[in-house]
Scaffold this motif. Structure first.
Motif, PDB file in Angstrom:
ATOM      1  N   LYS A  58      18.398  70.048 105.640  1.00 52.63           N
ATOM      2  CA  LYS A  58      16.904  70.572 105.113  1.00 52.63           C
ATOM      3  C   LYS A  58      15.944  70.383 106.251  1.00 52.63           C
ATOM      4  O   LYS A  58      14.987  71.478 106.123  1.00 52.63           O
ATOM      5  CB  LYS A  58      16.533  69.755 103.969  1.00 52.63           C
ATOM      6  CG  LYS A  58      17.274  69.835 102.783  1.00 52.63           C
ATOM      7  CD  LYS A  58      17.215  68.550 101.796  1.00 52.63           C
ATOM      8  CE  LYS A  58      16.295  69.169 100.638  1.00 52.63           C
ATOM      9  NZ  LYS A  58      16.242  68.137  99.455  1.00 52.63           N
ATOM     10  N   ASN A 103      14.077  58.463 101.583  1.00 54.16           N
ATOM     11  CA  ASN A 103      14.994  58.855 102.814  1.00 54.16           C
ATOM     12  C   ASN A 103      14.313  60.072 103.769  1.00 54.16           C
ATOM     13  O   ASN A 103      14.574  60.168 104.957  1.00 54.16           O
ATOM     14  CB  ASN A 103      16.355  59.515 102.214  1.00 54.16           C
ATOM     15  CG  ASN A 103      16.843  58.320 101.492  1.00 54.16           C
ATOM     16  OD1 ASN A 103      17.043  57.121 102.018  1.00 54.16           O
ATOM     17  ND2 ASN A 103      17.538  58.550 100.423  1.00 54.16           N
ATOM     18  N   GLY A 119      17.597  65.445  93.470  1.00 57.97           N
ATOM     19  CA  GLY A 119      16.349  64.862  93.275  1.00 57.97           C
ATOM     20  C   GLY A 119      15.233  65.981  92.979  1.00 57.97           C
ATOM     21  O   GLY A 119      14.462  65.762  91.954  1.00 57.97           O
ATOM     22  N   THR A 120      14.990  66.783  93.946  1.00 51.46           N
ATOM     23  CA  THR A 120      13.976  67.988  93.577  1.00 51.46           C
ATOM     24  C   THR A 120      14.907  69.295  93.188  1.00 51.46           C
ATOM     25  O   THR A 120      14.463  69.988  92.756  1.00 51.46           O
ATOM     26  CB  THR A 120      13.289  68.632  94.919  1.00 51.46           C
ATOM     27  OG1 THR A 120      14.224  68.815  95.921  1.00 51.46           O
ATOM     28  CG2 THR A 120      12.594  67.139  95.573  1.00 51.46           C
ATOM     29  N   GLY A 121      16.262  69.041  93.354  1.00 47.55           N
ATOM     30  CA  GLY A 121      17.156  70.185  93.177  1.00 47.55           C
ATOM     31  C   GLY A 121      17.411  71.340  94.437  1.00 47.55           C
ATOM     32  O   GLY A 121      18.121  72.231  94.085  1.00 47.55           O
ATOM     33  N   ALA A 122      16.770  71.191  95.317  1.00 55.60           N
ATOM     34  CA  ALA A 122      16.867  72.014  96.660  1.00 55.60           C
ATOM     35  C   ALA A 122      18.258  72.072  97.149  1.00 55.60           C
ATOM     36  O   ALA A 122      18.835  73.062  97.213  1.00 55.60           O
ATOM     37  CB  ALA A 122      15.816  71.755  97.561  1.00 55.60           C
ATOM     38  N   THR A 123      18.810  70.718  97.248  1.00 51.47           N
ATOM     39  CA  THR A 123      20.267  70.688  97.973  1.00 51.47           C
ATOM     40  C   THR A 123      21.392  71.536  96.707  1.00 51.47           C
ATOM     41  O   THR A 123      22.221  72.357  97.140  1.00 51.47           O
ATOM     42  CB  THR A 123      20.522  69.153  97.913  1.00 51.47           C
ATOM     43  OG1 THR A 123      19.903  68.733  98.747  1.00 51.47           O
ATOM     44  CG2 THR A 123      22.068  69.019  98.356  1.00 51.47           C
ATOM     45  N   ASP A 166      24.620  55.286  98.654  1.00 48.54           N
ATOM     46  CA  ASP A 166      23.343  54.920  98.296  1.00 48.54           C
ATOM     47  C   ASP A 166      22.986  54.513  96.932  1.00 48.54           C
ATOM     48  O   ASP A 166      23.581  55.289  96.124  1.00 48.54           O
ATOM     49  CB  ASP A 166      22.290  55.596  99.004  1.00 48.54           C
ATOM     50  CG  ASP A 166      21.865  56.659  97.943  1.00 48.54           C
ATOM     51  OD1 ASP A 166      22.852  57.471  97.820  1.00 48.54           O
ATOM     52  OD2 ASP A 166      20.776  56.715  97.613  1.00 48.54           O
ATOM     53  N   TYR A 193      20.809  57.745  94.848  1.00 48.49           N
ATOM     54  CA  TYR A 193      21.676  59.196  94.534  1.00 48.49           C
ATOM     55  C   TYR A 193      23.247  59.216  94.612  1.00 48.49           C
ATOM     56  O   TYR A 193      23.703  59.444  93.375  1.00 48.49           O
ATOM     57  CB  TYR A 193      21.173  59.986  95.798  1.00 48.49           C
ATOM     58  CG  TYR A 193      19.541  60.334  95.765  1.00 48.49           C
ATOM     59  CD1 TYR A 193      19.305  61.201  94.944  1.00 48.49           C
ATOM     60  CD2 TYR A 193      18.906  59.618  96.659  1.00 48.49           C
ATOM     61  CE1 TYR A 193      17.709  61.463  94.896  1.00 48.49           C
ATOM     62  CE2 TYR A 193      17.584  60.072  96.579  1.00 48.49           C
ATOM     63  CZ  TYR A 193      17.044  60.872  95.802  1.00 48.49           C
ATOM     64  OH  TYR A 193      15.721  61.224  95.801  1.00 48.49           O
ATOM     65  N   GLY A 244      24.342  61.396 102.051  1.00 46.73           N
ATOM     66  CA  GLY A 244      23.700  60.069 103.148  1.00 46.73           C
ATOM     67  C   GLY A 244      22.585  59.353 102.339  1.00 46.73           C
ATOM     68  O   GLY A 244      23.106  58.684 101.225  1.00 46.73           O
ATOM     69  N   GLY A 245      21.521  59.063 102.708  1.00 40.82           N
ATOM     70  CA  GLY A 245      20.604  58.079 102.051  1.00 40.82           C
ATOM     71  C   GLY A 245      20.832  56.739 102.479  1.00 40.82           C
ATOM     72  O   GLY A 245      20.316  55.746 101.906  1.00 40.82           O
TER      73      GLY A 245
HETATM   74  C1  LIG Z   1      20.456  60.576  99.939  1.00 39.27           C
HETATM   75  C2  LIG Z   1      20.036  61.739  99.065  1.00 39.27           C
HETATM   76  N1  LIG Z   1      20.988  62.596  98.192  1.00 39.27           N
HETATM   77  C3  LIG Z   1      20.606  63.680  97.326  1.00 39.27           C
HETATM   78  C4  LIG Z   1      19.127  63.841  97.353  1.00 39.27           C
HETATM   79  C5  LIG Z   1      18.651  65.046  96.195  1.00 39.27           C
HETATM   80  O1  LIG Z   1      18.298  66.148  97.047  1.00 39.27           O
HETATM   81  P1  LIG Z   1      17.359  67.159  96.541  1.00 39.27           P
HETATM   82  O2  LIG Z   1      15.838  66.712  96.414  1.00 39.27           O
HETATM   83  O3  LIG Z   1      17.485  68.478  97.337  1.00 39.27           O
HETATM   84  O4  LIG Z   1      17.721  67.327  95.104  1.00 39.27           O
HETATM   85  C6  LIG Z   1      18.065  63.118  97.941  1.00 39.27           C
HETATM   86  C7  LIG Z   1      16.614  63.485  97.883  1.00 39.27           C
HETATM   87  O5  LIG Z   1      15.937  63.467  98.491  1.00 39.27           O
HETATM   88  C8  LIG Z   1      18.561  62.311  98.922  1.00 39.27           C
HETATM   89  O6  LIG Z   1      17.668  61.358  99.936  1.00 39.27           O
END
Ligand SMILES: Cc1ncc(COP(=O)(O)O)c(C=O)c1O
Length: 313
Positions: free
Chosen positions: A53, A78, A188-192, A271, A274, A303-304
């Protein structure tokens, strides 16, 4: 300033091929197979989805001549940890707009904030109320005028550049296992989720919500992917089992038990916020026979792991 023992610049131009590790799990059916995509191994500090990202955002910032990065997050974020490390490694400045003005007291800092400060990040602590305006155009314009040479990255690093960067992950998985059918990732935000789904229109991409009442994310996810694409779902529960474990930053004995079993079986770490919830959801979905008989399932390790050390719950 803390010296980083690596060169991010080199890594930024070329995504590192991370292993696709076979998953051995008793809930898998006799004809089902699973793997975990180990993007926790792509970088020690700028880990998992954060590395992807941030990559295109940093290149855009550098091309536009910005000297620093400005972004948003909580005390255990993170994304704050990764942005501080990435900026330091690219000889850029960084500013974190941090939720919670009580954190102006240095004694209250998490290890995430302490490490980010060691990497050179400066903080602006704001009240929770002010932080809610993080997408507000007026406040963003005000911040931009206060920090004119800083490139602004939204919370979680989530914007269109981040979404398009997830294509690299799909390309790697396609090389490693061309006939995979499903991919599960944490949300988390859904971008992934959006980036993975957009880059793999022929496959099923299921996002596991780490937060309660995550449905409000769906219009934004759909906008990132494109309304015509329907190969994704945002899952928050199966039957009576809620995947968020009580909400963001919360967990349950079941999630912890599944996390520990999975970690031991695969010699890796998850972690708590998530990826532990992702694995628990995977197990629940298998037990509820939600995958077809010959599914080849990829679990995305985003990760995280700094969250474990930071002591976030
Ligand atoms: C370790 C980890 N996995 C997944 C996510 C979720 O990613 P997204 O915010 O793109 O949905 C995050 C979000 O910050 C994250 O830190």
């Amino acid at each position: 300033m803390y010296q980083t023992p690596f060169s991010l610049k080199q890594v930024l131009t070329q995504p590192r091929m991370t292993p696709l590790q076979p998953v051995t799990w008793s809930s898998l059916g006799p004809h089902q197979q699973a793997w975990i995509k180990r993007d926790d191994l792509n970088h020690p500090l700028i880990q998992g989805n954060k590395w992807h990202k941030l990559r295109h955002n940093i290149l855009a910032a550098q091309q536009a001549g910005f000297a620093g990065l400005l972004t948003f997050g909580g005390a255990y974020s993170n994304h704050i940890a990764a942005t501080a490390a990435a900026a330091a490694a690219c000889n850029m400045k960084s500013v974190g707009i941090i939720r919670g003005d009580e954190l102006a007291q240095h004694q209250a800092w998490s290890t995430t904030l302490i490490h980010a400060a060691q990497l050179g990040m400066a903080f602006k602590f704001v009240s929770r109320q002010q932080y809610r305006c993080r997408h507000d155009a007026d406040w963003l314009a005000q911040l931009q005028s206060q920090y004119p040479d800083y490139y602004c990255i939204p919370e979680g690093g989530s914007n269109a550049l981040a979404v398009s960067a997830m294509r690299d992950v799909i390309q790697q998985i396609n090389q490693q296992c061309p006939d995979w059918t499903h991919l599960l990732c944490a949300v988390g935000t859904g971008a992934t989720l959006a980036g993975l789904a957009k880059a793999a229109p022929e496959k099923q991409i299921w996002g596991i919500a780490s937060l309660k009442q995550a449905d409000y994310l769906m219009p934004q996810i759909a906008a990132w992917i494109g309304q015509q694409q329907t190969n994704w779902q945002l899952l928050s529960q199966a039957g009576k089992v809620a995947f968020h474990g009580g909400g963001y930053g919360k967990t349950t004995p079941d999630i912890i038990a599944t996390q520990q079993l999975f970690e031991q079986a695969h010699q890796l770490q998850l972690d708590p916020i998530y990826t532990a919830k992702l694995i628990h959801a995977f197990d629940t979905l298998l037990q509820q026979a939600c995958f077809p008989e010959y599914s080849k399932i990829i679990l995305y390790h985003s990760g995280g792991l700094q969250g474990r050390a930071a002591g976030s719950n």
